[in-house]
Design a protein around this motif. Structure first.
Motif, short mmCIF file in Angstrom:
data_model
loop_
_atom_site.label_atom_id
_atom_site.label_comp_id
_atom_site.label_asym_id
_atom_site.label_seq_id
_atom_site.Cartn_x
_atom_site.Cartn_y
_atom_site.Cartn_z
N ASP A 32 0.87 -1.35 -0.14
CA ASP A 32 -0.06 0.06 0.00
C ASP A 32 0.88 1.31 -0.01
O ASP A 32 0.53 2.18 -0.57
N VAL A 33 2.02 1.14 0.86
CA VAL A 33 2.91 2.43 0.79
C VAL A 33 3.64 2.56 -0.40
O VAL A 33 3.55 3.83 -1.00
N VAL A 34 4.01 1.49 -1.08
CA VAL A 34 4.63 1.80 -2.35
C VAL A 34 3.83 2.30 -3.23
O VAL A 34 4.02 3.01 -4.23
N ALA A 35 2.41 1.71 -3.54
CA ALA A 35 1.58 2.22 -4.37
C ALA A 35 1.17 3.76 -4.01
O ALA A 35 1.11 4.68 -4.94
N ALA A 36 1.11 4.26 -2.77
CA ALA A 36 0.81 5.65 -2.52
C ALA A 36 2.20 6.58 -2.77
O ALA A 36 1.97 7.66 -3.34
N ALA A 37 3.20 5.99 -2.67
CA ALA A 37 4.50 6.89 -3.04
C ALA A 37 4.89 6.93 -4.44
O ALA A 37 5.47 8.10 -4.78
N ALA A 38 4.66 5.80 -5.17
CA ALA A 38 5.20 5.70 -6.52
C ALA A 38 4.66 6.82 -7.37
O ALA A 38 5.54 7.33 -8.26
N ALA B 181 0.40 4.47 14.01
CA ALA B 181 0.90 4.87 12.69
C ALA B 181 2.21 5.25 12.90
O ALA B 181 2.73 5.51 13.96
N VAL B 182 2.97 5.55 11.70
CA VAL B 182 4.26 5.54 11.42
C VAL B 182 4.46 6.79 10.58
O VAL B 182 3.76 6.77 9.76
N VAL B 183 5.56 7.60 10.77
CA VAL B 183 5.72 8.71 9.79
C VAL B 183 7.58 8.16 9.19
O VAL B 183 8.27 7.69 10.12
N VAL B 184 7.50 7.88 8.00
CA VAL B 184 8.95 7.12 7.42
C VAL B 184 9.31 7.77 6.22
O VAL B 184 8.51 8.62 5.55
N GLY B 185 10.75 8.26 6.26
CA GLY B 185 11.17 8.96 5.10
C GLY B 185 10.98 8.12 3.82
O GLY B 185 11.22 6.98 3.95
N LEU B 186 10.88 8.79 2.71
CA LEU B 186 10.87 8.15 1.46
C LEU B 186 12.31 8.49 0.66
O LEU B 186 12.87 9.36 0.90
N LEU B 187 12.37 7.50 -0.28
CA LEU B 187 13.62 7.58 -1.09
C LEU B 187 13.15 7.81 -2.58
O LEU B 187 12.22 7.46 -2.87
N GLY B 188 14.24 8.30 -3.48
CA GLY B 188 13.86 8.54 -4.76
C GLY B 188 13.86 7.20 -5.59
O GLY B 188 14.81 6.55 -5.12
N SER B 189 12.96 7.01 -6.46
CA SER B 189 12.92 5.56 -7.31
C SER B 189 13.74 5.72 -8.66
O SER B 189 13.69 5.07 -9.62
N ASP B 190 14.27 6.94 -8.85
CA ASP B 190 15.33 7.19 -10.21
C ASP B 190 16.47 5.98 -10.20
O ASP B 190 17.02 5.96 -9.03
N GLY B 191 16.74 5.56 -11.38
CA GLY B 191 17.83 4.56 -11.51
C GLY B 191 17.55 3.38 -10.68
O GLY B 191 18.60 2.46 -10.62
N ARG C 213 9.70 6.06 -3.19
CA ARG C 213 9.77 4.56 -2.65
C ARG C 213 10.04 4.40 -1.32
O ARG C 213 11.01 5.22 -0.74
N PRO C 214 9.30 3.81 -0.37
CA PRO C 214 9.62 3.22 1.01
C PRO C 214 10.77 2.38 1.14
O PRO C 214 11.18 1.61 -0.15
N PRO C 215 11.32 2.26 2.09
CA PRO C 215 12.60 1.24 2.28
C PRO C 215 11.72 0.00 2.54
O PRO C 215 12.11 -0.70 3.63
N HIS C 216 11.08 -0.61 1.78
CA HIS C 216 10.36 -1.98 2.04
C HIS C 216 11.18 -3.13 1.69
O HIS C 216 12.05 -3.04 0.94
N GLY C 217 10.52 -4.24 2.30
CA GLY C 217 11.17 -5.29 2.00
C GLY C 217 10.71 -6.26 0.73
O GLY C 217 10.07 -5.82 -0.06
N SER C 218 10.57 -7.72 1.05
CA SER C 218 10.64 -8.51 -0.20
C SER C 218 9.12 -8.60 -0.69
O SER C 218 8.88 -9.04 -1.97
N ALA C 219 8.30 -8.67 0.64
CA ALA C 219 6.90 -8.97 0.10
C ALA C 219 5.87 -8.06 0.35
O ALA C 219 5.87 -7.24 1.57
N PRO C 220 4.98 -7.56 -0.81
CA PRO C 220 4.24 -6.43 -0.36
C PRO C 220 3.29 -6.69 0.60
O PRO C 220 2.51 -5.59 1.28
N SER C 221 3.05 -7.78 1.04
CA SER C 221 1.73 -8.00 2.01
C SER C 221 2.08 -7.86 3.34
O SER C 221 1.43 -7.78 4.34
#
Ligand SMILES: Cc1cc2nc3c(=O)[nH]c(=O)nc-3n(C[C@H](O)[C@H](O)[C@H](O)COP(=O)(O)OP(=O)(O)OC[C@H]3O[C@@H](n4cnc5c(N)ncnc54)[C@H](O)[C@@H]3O)c2cc1C
Length: 399
Positions: free
Chosen positions: A87-93, A171-181, A98-106
């Motif tokens: 869900d976070v990936v979809a909102a940030a994209a 809830a959490v507040v998390v920094g996001l990263l750029g997805s260029d490259g 992109r968030p610093p997420h792991g291997s499984a979206p669920s």
């Protein structure tokens, strides 16, 4: 009484009451009541990390706490803990983030961060814990927001260990990263029949290659002996399959150049490493998204024992899955804000999991897991395992 279905199906909650929270106030009210009535409280998010059932106590289901706000200006997301990383990936994209997420979206937002969060690009990004800005908590009597400034010691515990008893993160507040490259995908090699020892050469080639890499390439390997079941695609049925998941953050040209020696060393059966939209990042490890009963553990190591690698491709029970994640790089550097992430300075995390159930008793599945883990030498420090990769019911005879 029911709660949101669990990814882990081998453990069943039997609460005396379930609260489906729709806001932090509901959680405060539930905790206040449980405190008054002396009820034990269990929090249920996705159940990926479920290890013990709620037996007779109060179960708080957080699935509905999934509101989310992305702020592209500060490059942060505020996510309710009912959200998954998908869900976070979809909102940030849409913002190129992109968030610093792991291997499984669920996987759920909260439990992943409690363990530190070993992300797909951990060697470039550092641990997900390094990007947390604030943690909102409900407890009996009220709410509190914990930051590095408001409560440095608790902020450190929340990022690597988890909340104190009686606290529920809302809830959490998390920094996001750029997805260029961003580049990513998998290299797949079918090692042969699942019930025969496989050739370890591809696994050794991956291990040797990781020793040459700069921080902008993160990879991991999985070895899966698939059972011969009609539900599986024909090319996997009854085969032992090795998959290298790769994520590069330095663009296609650079990542391809760094991958070239590994591509050349093995006759890969499939290669999907290409520019990566974060929304498609589940293709890196291609883990099953089907809930099931599983158990497992991990070991943090300073290096990969050749004998241990050989054992991973040797004859094992069906579906005893080994995953090895390459750490180091930014994962190994001290966080700017103190945390309690385990194994920050380890070189690899080796995790093994196995299904269990009517056909395979838990004790039998544990012996398959331990046979593989025993092939690797733990580090000469106190931090020899990572809490995020401990799954299912504990080993027989342990707490
Ligand atoms: C297929 C798969 C892939 C994975 N990939 C990765 C990966 O790439 N990197 C990584 O680091 N980890 C990974 N993990 C491990 C995962 O991060 C942990 O299992 C984590 O505990 C899951 O958190 P959850 O909230 O989804 O699950 P849950 O099982 O619902 O929660 C985990 C624990 O946290 C507690 N909890 C959950 N929410 C709250 C809350 N709001 N307040 C207080 N307590 C709470 C629960 O009670 C439980 O004890 C993976 C796991 C699986 C099964």
């Amino acid at each position: 009484m029911t709660s949101t279905p669990s990814f882990q199906t081998g453990i069943t909650h039997r609460p005396s009451a379930v609260v489906t929270a729709t806001g932090a106030d509901d959680v405060v009210a539930a905790l206040t009541r449980a405190d008054h009535d002396g009820l034990a409280v269990t929090v249920h998010a996705t159940g990926h990390g479920l290890r013990r059932p709620c037996d007779g106590g109060l179960l708080i289901d957080t699935a509905a706490l999934a509101e989310m706000t992305v702020d592209p200006r500060t490059r942060t997301v505020r996510a309710g803990v009912g959200a998954t990383w998908g869900d976070v990936v979809a909102a940030a994209a849409p913002h190129g983030l992109r968030p610093p997420h792991g291997s499984a979206p669920s996987v759920g937002v909260a439990g992943y961060l409690f363990g530190g969060g070993l992300g797909l690009a951990v060697r470039a990004d550092g641990w997900a814990a390094d990007h947390v800005r604030a943690v909102e908590i409900a407890r009996a009597g009220g709410t509190v927001t914990v930051t590095a400034e408001s409560d440095p010691a608790y902020f450190a515990r929340l990022r690597g260990t988890g909340p104190d008893d009686g606290d529920v993160v809302t809830a959490v507040v998390v920094g996001l990263l750029g997805s260029d490259g961003l580049v990513g995908g998998g290299l797949v090699r079918v090692l042969g029949a699942a019930d025969a020892p496989g050739d370890p050469a591809a696994l050794h080639a991956w291990a040797d290659w990781t020793a040459t890499l700069p921080d902008d390439v993160t990879s991991g390997v999985s070895v899966v002996p698939y059972p011969d079941l009609p539900v599986l695609p024909p090319h996997l049925r009854g085969r032992r399959v090795l998959r290298v998941g790769v994520v590069g953050t330095g663009g296609t040209g650079r990542t391809d150049a760094l991958l070239a020696p590994l591509r050349a060393a093995v006759a890969w059966d499939d290669d999907t490493v290409a520019p990566l939209d974060p929304r498609a990042s589940s293709r890196v490890y291609a883990e099953p998204e089907v809930p099931h009963a599983y158990l497992g553990d991990d070991v943090l190591v300073d290096g990969l024992d050749p004998d241990g690698l050989d054992r991973v491709v040797s004859r094992t029970g069906p579906m005893v899955v080994t995953g090895i994640r390459h750490l180091g790089g930014a994962a190994g550097r001290a966080a700017a804000v103190a945390d309690t992430v385990r194994g920050r300075d380890a070189a690899y995390c080796v995790n093994v999991l196995a299904p269990f159930g009517d056909d395979v008793p838990a004790a039998c599945a544990w012996s398959g897991v331990d046979h593989l883990l025993d092939g690797f030498s733990p580090r000469a420090t106190a931090e020899v395992t990572h809490p995020s990769f401990r799954y299912g019911p504990p080993r027989p005879g342990t707490a």
